[in-house]
Design a protein around this motif. Sequence first.
Motif, PDB file in Angstrom:
ATOM      1  N   LYS A  11       0.844  -1.201   0.000  1.00 17.98           N
ATOM      2  CA  LYS A  11       0.000   0.000   0.000  1.00 17.98           C
ATOM      3  C   LYS A  11       0.874   1.244   0.000  1.00 17.98           C
ATOM      4  O   LYS A  11       1.955   1.254   0.582  1.00 17.98           O
ATOM      5  CB  LYS A  11      -0.888   0.008   1.256  1.00 17.98           C
ATOM      6  N   ARG A  12       0.379   2.294  -0.584  1.00 18.38           N
ATOM      7  CA  ARG A  12       1.247   3.451  -0.792  1.00 18.38           C
ATOM      8  C   ARG A  12       1.433   4.301   0.461  1.00 18.38           C
ATOM      9  O   ARG A  12       0.489   4.590   1.191  1.00 18.38           O
ATOM     10  CB  ARG A  12       0.705   4.331  -1.904  1.00 18.38           C
ATOM     11  N   ASP A  15      -0.394   7.879   0.327  1.00 19.07           N
ATOM     12  CA  ASP A  15      -1.856   7.990   0.259  1.00 19.07           C
ATOM     13  C   ASP A  15      -2.552   8.716   1.410  1.00 19.07           C
ATOM     14  O   ASP A  15      -3.445   9.525   1.157  1.00 19.07           O
ATOM     15  CB  ASP A  15      -2.479   6.605   0.071  1.00 19.07           C
ATOM     16  N   LEU A  19      -5.330  11.468   0.649  1.00 17.28           N
ATOM     17  CA  LEU A  19      -6.743  11.116   0.863  1.00 17.28           C
ATOM     18  C   LEU A  19      -7.454  12.024   1.845  1.00 17.28           C
ATOM     19  O   LEU A  19      -8.676  12.058   1.891  1.00 17.28           O
ATOM     20  CB  LEU A  19      -6.833   9.670   1.364  1.00 17.28           C
ATOM     21  N   LEU A 666       0.728  -3.668  -7.967  1.00 17.96           N
ATOM     22  CA  LEU A 666      -0.431  -2.795  -7.836  1.00 17.96           C
ATOM     23  C   LEU A 666      -0.195  -1.502  -8.618  1.00 17.96           C
ATOM     24  O   LEU A 666      -1.071  -1.007  -9.332  1.00 17.96           O
ATOM     25  CB  LEU A 666      -0.606  -2.485  -6.344  1.00 17.96           C
TER      26      LEU A 666
ATOM     27  N   GLN C  91     -11.890   6.115   2.483  1.00 14.59           N
ATOM     28  CA  GLN C  91     -10.494   6.542   2.313  1.00 14.59           C
ATOM     29  C   GLN C  91      -9.555   5.340   2.479  1.00 14.59           C
ATOM     30  O   GLN C  91      -8.617   5.144   1.696  1.00 14.59           O
ATOM     31  CB  GLN C  91     -10.154   7.643   3.327  1.00 14.59           C
ATOM     32  N   PHE C  94      -9.758   3.250  -0.608  1.00 15.73           N
ATOM     33  CA  PHE C  94      -9.030   3.863  -1.717  1.00 15.73           C
ATOM     34  C   PHE C  94      -7.548   3.516  -1.613  1.00 15.73           C
ATOM     35  O   PHE C  94      -6.894   3.234  -2.613  1.00 15.73           O
ATOM     36  CB  PHE C  94      -9.223   5.396  -1.710  1.00 15.73           C
ATOM     37  N   ARG C  95      -7.030   3.539  -0.389  1.00 13.25           N
ATOM     38  CA  ARG C  95      -5.613   3.225  -0.227  1.00 13.25           C
ATOM     39  C   ARG C  95      -5.371   1.746  -0.530  1.00 13.25           C
ATOM     40  O   ARG C  95      -4.436   1.385  -1.242  1.00 13.25           O
ATOM     41  CB  ARG C  95      -5.166   3.548   1.198  1.00 13.25           C
ATOM     42  N   GLU C  96      -6.231   0.915  -0.004  1.00 15.16           N
ATOM     43  CA  GLU C  96      -6.034  -0.518  -0.149  1.00 15.16           C
ATOM     44  C   GLU C  96      -6.100  -0.948  -1.611  1.00 15.16           C
ATOM     45  O   GLU C  96      -5.340  -1.803  -2.054  1.00 15.16           O
ATOM     46  CB  GLU C  96      -7.109  -1.241   0.650  1.00 15.16           C
ATOM     47  N   ALA C  97      -6.994  -0.341  -2.370  1.00 14.82           N
ATOM     48  CA  ALA C  97      -7.201  -0.767  -3.763  1.00 14.82           C
ATOM     49  C   ALA C  97      -6.337   0.032  -4.753  1.00 14.82           C
ATOM     50  O   ALA C  97      -6.458  -0.156  -5.951  1.00 14.82           O
ATOM     51  CB  ALA C  97      -8.669  -0.626  -4.125  1.00 14.82           C
ATOM     52  N   HIS C  98      -5.486   0.914  -4.258  1.00 14.38           N
ATOM     53  CA  HIS C  98      -4.672   1.782  -5.120  1.00 14.38           C
ATOM     54  C   HIS C  98      -5.580   2.572  -6.068  1.00 14.38           C
ATOM     55  O   HIS C  98      -5.376   2.597  -7.280  1.00 14.38           O
ATOM     56  CB  HIS C  98      -3.641   0.960  -5.893  1.00 14.38           C
ATOM     57  N   LEU C 100      -5.917   5.738  -6.184  1.00 13.60           N
ATOM     58  CA  LEU C 100      -5.443   7.089  -6.493  1.00 13.60           C
ATOM     59  C   LEU C 100      -3.984   7.007  -6.927  1.00 13.60           C
ATOM     60  O   LEU C 100      -3.244   6.155  -6.455  1.00 13.60           O
ATOM     61  CB  LEU C 100      -5.570   8.025  -5.287  1.00 13.60           C
TER      62      LEU C 100
END
Lengths: 780, 189, 157
Positions: A11-12, A15, A19, A666, C91, C94-98, C100
Amino acid sequence: MTYKVIGKRVKRVEDPRLLTGGALFVGDVNLPNMLHAAFFRSDYAHAKIKSIDTSLAKEIPGVVGVYTAEDMGEAWEPGPPLVSPPPTLEGVVFNSRRQVPLVKDKVKHAGEIIAVVVAESRYIAEDAVEEIYVDYEPLPAVTDLEKCLEPGHPLVHDDLDSNLAAYLVQNKGDYEAAKKEADLVLKRKFKLDRGAAVAMENRGIVVDWDQKNQHLMIWDTTQSPIPIRNGMAARLGLRTHQVRVVAPFVGGGFGPKIMMFYAEEMVLPWLTMKLNRPVKWIEDRKENFYATTQEREQVQEVEMALSKEGRILGIKQKIIHDTGAFDPYGLTTPLNTQSHSMGGYDVQNYNSELFVVFTNKIIVTPVRGAGRPQGIYVVERMLDIASKELKLDPRDVRRLNFIPKDAFPYNHEIIDQAFVELVLDSGNYLPAYEKALEKIEYDKFVQEEQPRLRAEGKYVGIGVVPFIETTGVGPYEGARVAVEPSGKISAATGVGTQGQSHMTSFAQIIAEELGVEVEDVSLVSGDTAEIHWGTGTFASRGAVVAGNAVLAAASDVRKKVLKLASKILETPEDELELEGGLVRVADIPEKSISLGELAVLANPFRGAVEPGTEPGLESTKYFGPAYGATAFGVHGMILEVDPETMMIKIHKYIAVEDCGTMLNPLVVEGQIHGGVSMGIGNAYYEKLHYDENAQLLNASLADYLIPTSAEMPHIEVYHENTPAPNNKLGTKGVGEAGAIPVPAAFAQALENALPDFNLEITETPLSPNRLYELLYKSEE
Amino acid sequence: MKVEGEHLFSGTQQQVWDLFRDTEVMAAALPGTKKMELIGENTYEAVMNVRVGPVVGEFSGQLVISNEDHPTSYTMTVDGRGKPGFLKGVGDVILTNQGENQTLMGYTGEVQIGGKLVAVGQRLIDTVAKSIISQAFEILDNALAERESAEAEGREAAYRKSSESDYAATVAKDLIKNVLKRTGSSEDS
Amino acid sequence: MENTFELSVTVNGTSYQKVIDPRTLLSDFLRNDLELTGTHVGCEHGVCGACTIILNGDPVRSCLLFAPQVHGQEIITVEGLGTVDDMHPLQEAFREAHALQCGFCTPGFLTTLVPWLEENPNPTEEEIREAVSGNLCRCTGYQHIIDAVKLAAEKMN
């Protein structure tokens, strides 16, 4: 090689801030005492300026100044050439004409800046722009790529004899001899039109000259902060340490944000130094259509010689490439077109004549794909047409022509965009192609589904297109990696981020090497204060060039860590391991020391540093490849055309991608999805409409349509892995890949869907209107 | 952009000819016209407020009449510019006698438009131009009738002026008509 | 300023009173006057959706409203959905699924989807595609965004 962190779907790191609205973009920079700039741009594409009246604008309360080219005095000079022509080719013609900060005498494209207003607010600045009056003498506009080279045609640059910006010929083997052996010689003309990059964030720049410190601070939405810093210092007569450029979070780049310098980037630093106050300008969307660079317009005449079995004997090509009003970016884009016009095929004879022309349209520089989609489009279209003529299965024609696995490195014997020989480093194309056919169930579709759907009156078709992407070109990138006394890792590289996940992928490399968590690595990627050398984020090179520089720096830090730990733990280096932020003895895990403690010891406050050693656990390393790493992919789609409305529905989309080692699948998949969406736009929705006066007719997102979630299909991505042999990580770039094959695959699928019409597609982008015209025409 | 069309006036060739050379009438007929005056032989100067979708602003420019063949034809050249962009056009006007007190006016021309007006308003220009023209003809018809009766009654003619709100309503009506026409025609096919 | 407007508005639960130029766009008011720069401006003509905020519970485009139009009303911006340490399930998803990449359009997607998910807790892929079809994203091709919405719906149920 097996990795613990590299190659994982991590995971990034970036983010959470993005977000929650907490990430800094250039538009968010607000400084005390800051002024705002707005620009007066020409409505005319080609006109002489007779007079400029700024007197009313200057009277508006809150306006600090209104400036024209004349006011800039000695500071007025055109932008620098970003890329010169290849010095290695003979007979090259290159007329370098670069964009100017403010137009002096003649406007060369609509949107060029004639005056700038600086005011206490953007609202006031824009009010004042409305009160600027310019008297023009309109001139006929240069728009037609083919006619613009005819004698007597109006000239974009009056000091030249013609609108020719550049000319060169690239040759491999002997096409004319090959042609004599051919069973089929095909000739077609192709028209490839313009599109826009449309990053969701427009451009912007905030500048702040600190008179007392003699220091210029620049926040810029650039993909290349270090070259901007270097160029700006040179332009302003400053030392590089007097200029700091920060490209914070940048909301999408896709190429145009590499350009150096945009007119606004030349005007704003001059303003802050003149007024001694910070100045901000954020581009609006309309300006983005008029002032941000665009791409893809070419006319090509292509000849292909083939044997009756479908073997390509040679390709001959004439490319007319539109560079717009100026050519600051040299020949990068059309050289890429040439580099991809043989695709991943074993072509022994190639002759390509390139004409680059000036027109009164917006400047052309690379946009995601950068000339490559045009090359792939023509070679794939020619193979489809040849298959029909020769009554061969288009799949067999591709299979027959692929460069075989054992022929790598394969030298295409022409010069690529990096001015080095186009050597395809590695590849294994056939299995990837077969995988794509299998995943899209090609046989089942053509044998069962298509006949069934046709019987129901549905127009469905399939298109599968392979492509190469030259990536990871030089010259070099650098990275600095350091262990902090806290045990956390700080790192920096010069390739700024526009969404490519640098802060995560590069952190994965460092985490792998130093045995720390990805979250413990903090990477700065667009700040010239953090690293001195570098070029930028472009040409699908981040993961290859910067990635390997990060690896080299992290490996060097690892060496330093081991050396010091070995001494302290009194254990040989090869018995030590890095894990969980500690260095420990492999067999005695309780015998360990943390990276933080080592960092403190490596930077002693007292005592002598041993000769031949450096303080700290830090390293800066560079990576520069001799030639690029060439990725490969195959995209396939099944689409349906509504014969009433010409609307398209893509029912299935698959992508098989070989970008060597993946740092984070990913992220790779995300890059492909985004590329495909731009490709679909380029195929059917996005075209910049210029009229005969070089007026842009669809300069808004209401009229220029980029794909929405409703147009996008679900994309299945599959991976192959042929590691790049010339870099340690084995990575190949993937940033532009998604966009490259789509128009070619789309055209193939459309022709396949409409067999009753004598349809031959030789242009892109299409649109429902255009498709209707083509069907109507081919019915006649 | 090509402009062409025709309109049948209830008047003689001479009357229609005169009508089109009367700046007061023309200023009344064209919505948003702030000023229209003769500044030289066959040269008029005009200031007009233009509204095309989101694009609004003042245009100023010159209108020149040439190739006069009294009372049947002439050429009109327009050159205007303003904040919303620029406009340049050449057109031919032909008046043909269609029997007693009936004159057919035919016009063809080519207009070049640039700037914000086309960049943002392009999709609307065609309809807006047609609306302006159709509304102008309506007002001119009335003006022609008013002239006649004023002359008969021996009084000054009083012209109805085109208002910008009338104009906006006409544009909206025409846009809806166009949409209906389109949906209608797809049902036909 | 000759002409001013005294604006009262509640944003993310905090009430603000500000004297502003009446022609100030809501997007500029949020970004400049309140320094809530998470609301992004991508097109200034209501097409891209990046500037979407939640006004009295509904997603609206803040670039198409003047600030005085929200006088006395209640707004939630992306900053009001969650914090770095305590993110909204959407939110997180969104992070988990990439979902953004550059993240510029993301606040607009979140503010469009948070109210929508409340009314559509079990959406299908087709419904999600329609729900976000008014928000433009140039990086993701929307696929991971669709995935994230599905994931968030699961999390929130």
